[in-house]
Design a protein around this motif. Structure first.
Motif, PDB file in Angstrom:
ATOM      1  N   LEU A 102      -9.089   8.471 -20.811  1.00 38.22           N
ATOM      2  CA  LEU A 102     -10.449   8.221 -21.284  1.00 38.22           C
ATOM      3  C   LEU A 102     -11.339   7.679 -20.174  1.00 38.22           C
ATOM      4  N   ALA A 103     -10.751   6.871 -19.301  1.00 38.22           N
ATOM      5  CA  ALA A 103     -11.534   6.284 -18.214  1.00 38.22           C
ATOM      6  C   ALA A 103     -12.018   7.332 -17.212  1.00 38.22           C
ATOM      7  N   LEU A 104     -11.385   8.512 -17.183  1.00 32.85           N
ATOM      8  CA  LEU A 104     -11.842   9.578 -16.288  1.00 32.85           C
ATOM      9  C   LEU A 104     -13.206  10.115 -16.709  1.00 32.85           C
ATOM     10  N   GLY A 105     -13.519  10.026 -17.998  1.00 34.72           N
ATOM     11  CA  GLY A 105     -14.834  10.427 -18.488  1.00 34.72           C
ATOM     12  C   GLY A 105     -14.914  11.890 -18.874  1.00 34.72           C
ATOM     13  N   PRO A 106     -15.866  12.228 -19.746  1.00 33.65           N
ATOM     14  CA  PRO A 106     -15.986  13.604 -20.245  1.00 33.65           C
ATOM     15  C   PRO A 106     -16.393  14.617 -19.177  1.00 33.65           C
ATOM     16  N   ARG A 107     -17.110  14.207 -18.149  1.00 38.79           N
ATOM     17  CA  ARG A 107     -17.491  15.144 -17.090  1.00 38.79           C
ATOM     18  C   ARG A 107     -16.271  15.632 -16.313  1.00 38.79           C
ATOM     19  N   LYS A 108     -15.290  14.772 -16.166  1.00 36.24           N
ATOM     20  CA  LYS A 108     -14.093  15.118 -15.391  1.00 36.24           C
ATOM     21  C   LYS A 108     -13.133  15.988 -16.191  1.00 36.24           C
ATOM     22  N   LEU A 154     -15.666  17.605 -22.433  1.00 37.87           N
ATOM     23  CA  LEU A 154     -16.113  16.778 -23.545  1.00 37.87           C
ATOM     24  C   LEU A 154     -15.131  16.805 -24.711  1.00 37.87           C
ATOM     25  N   PHE A 155     -14.613  18.003 -25.070  1.00 35.15           N
ATOM     26  CA  PHE A 155     -13.749  18.103 -26.245  1.00 35.15           C
ATOM     27  C   PHE A 155     -12.418  17.390 -26.012  1.00 35.15           C
ATOM     28  N   THR A 156     -11.839  17.580 -24.821  1.00 34.03           N
ATOM     29  CA  THR A 156     -10.578  16.897 -24.495  1.00 34.03           C
ATOM     30  C   THR A 156     -10.773  15.400 -24.486  1.00 34.03           C
ATOM     31  N   TRP A 157     -11.864  14.933 -23.904  1.00 29.97           N
ATOM     32  CA  TRP A 157     -12.156  13.498 -23.860  1.00 29.97           C
ATOM     33  C   TRP A 157     -12.326  12.938 -25.268  1.00 29.97           C
ATOM     34  N   TRP A 158     -13.014  13.677 -26.130  1.00 30.72           N
ATOM     35  CA  TRP A 158     -13.236  13.239 -27.519  1.00 30.72           C
ATOM     36  C   TRP A 158     -11.924  13.192 -28.278  1.00 30.72           C
TER      37      TRP A 158
END
Length: 281
Positions: A268-274, A277-281
């Motif tokens: 999660l700390a890597l952020g949605p840009r990295k 968005l769907f994987t981060w969510w």
């Protein structure tokens, strides 16, 4: 030229009947691979070594397509078994497009495993790893069989969905296939062998289980694609940790979700840009 394939199998305290099925399937998949193949057996006990050598002679015979490499370790855990196996692969100096299938000691792979999976690595250089569908063969009561069947069905649905984003939420330790250049990277080997988390109050915890989440995090952090191949099915032999359903289910869930909790916070700390968005969510 077709890529070479390495099938790394880790075995410790698994009964000989299951070990026979696992390595016979691995040798048959190696023989059916489009290029040359090497089966790397990372083991502890001399009895397993004798059994694996006899199976190699029975299945592969006198041919030069499939090699067998045996790595003996001191029984210090699966992470060490994997790290020694990865280094054995690295000493063979594989080409960047070669692949390494990491197989658990109770996982029986299909004969066409390599044939149907290596093409994904050749089509896209950003594909770092993939994992496949699974079925369970449960050695326990009917309620365990139903519970595992439900668990694997839920896994298949989730993987099929998240895999469309070219990311998955874990590279399943039962069987995942990696690009050889990743497996031979010393940083990747260190991540799997000596992974840990620092807690603000309790200090540093070294991970014992969850090696599949460590390898997954390395690929996620370095921007590789990870795929799910739903039409390859690996059979896993499951022995519940207790005869009591409630206590066995609780032990397994604590272990699985503990591994997720420790590693997903880093992801999660890597952020949605990295990571998307769907994987981060």
């Amino acid at each position: 030229d077709p890529p070479n394939t390495f099938l790394l199998v880790t075995t410790f305290r698994i009964d000989s009947a299951v070990t026979t099925r696992v390595y016979r399937a691995a040798f048959e998949a190696a023989l059916a691979a489009p290029g040359k193949a090497t089966v790397v057996a990372s083991i502890v006990e001399a009895g397993d070594q004798r059994l694996i050598k006899s199976l190699y002679q029975a299945v592969c015979g006198d041919q030069d397509k499939v090699d067998l490499v045996i790595v003996r370790i001191a029984g210090t855990g699966k992470r060490d078994a994997l790290a020694y196996g990865f280094r054995a692969v690295a000493r063979r100096a594989p080409a960047p497009d070669d692949v390494v299938a990491v197989i658990d000691g109770d996982s029986i792979v299909p004969r066409d495993l390599v044939q149907k999976c290596v093409g994904f690595f050749q089509l896209d250089p950003k594909v770092g790893a993939l994992t496949t569908d699974e079925m369970s063969e449960v050695r326990g009561s009917r309620i365990f069989q139903e519970w595992y069947a439900l668990r694997f069905a839920q896994r298949h649905t989730l993987m099929s969905s998240v895999g469309l984003s070219e990311r998955v939420l874990t590279l399943t330790g039962r069987m995942s296939m990696f690009r050889a250049s990743i497996v031979c990277d010393p940083e990747f080997i260190r991540q799997v062998e000596l992974d840990y988390v620092d807690h603000w109050r309790l200090g540093r915890f070294k991970f014992l289980t969850g090696d599949d989440k460590s390898s997954w995090f390395y690929l996620l952090r370095n921007g590789y694609k990870m795929l799910y191949v739903p039409d390859i099915v690996v059979l896993t032999v499951e022995d519940p940790p207790s005869e009591n359903f409630v206590s066995a289910a609780a032990m397994l869930m604590v272990r699985w979700f503990g591994n997720m909790l420790r590693t997903n916070s880093r992801a999660l700390a890597l952020g949605p840009r990295k990571i998307g968005l769907f994987t981060w969510w």
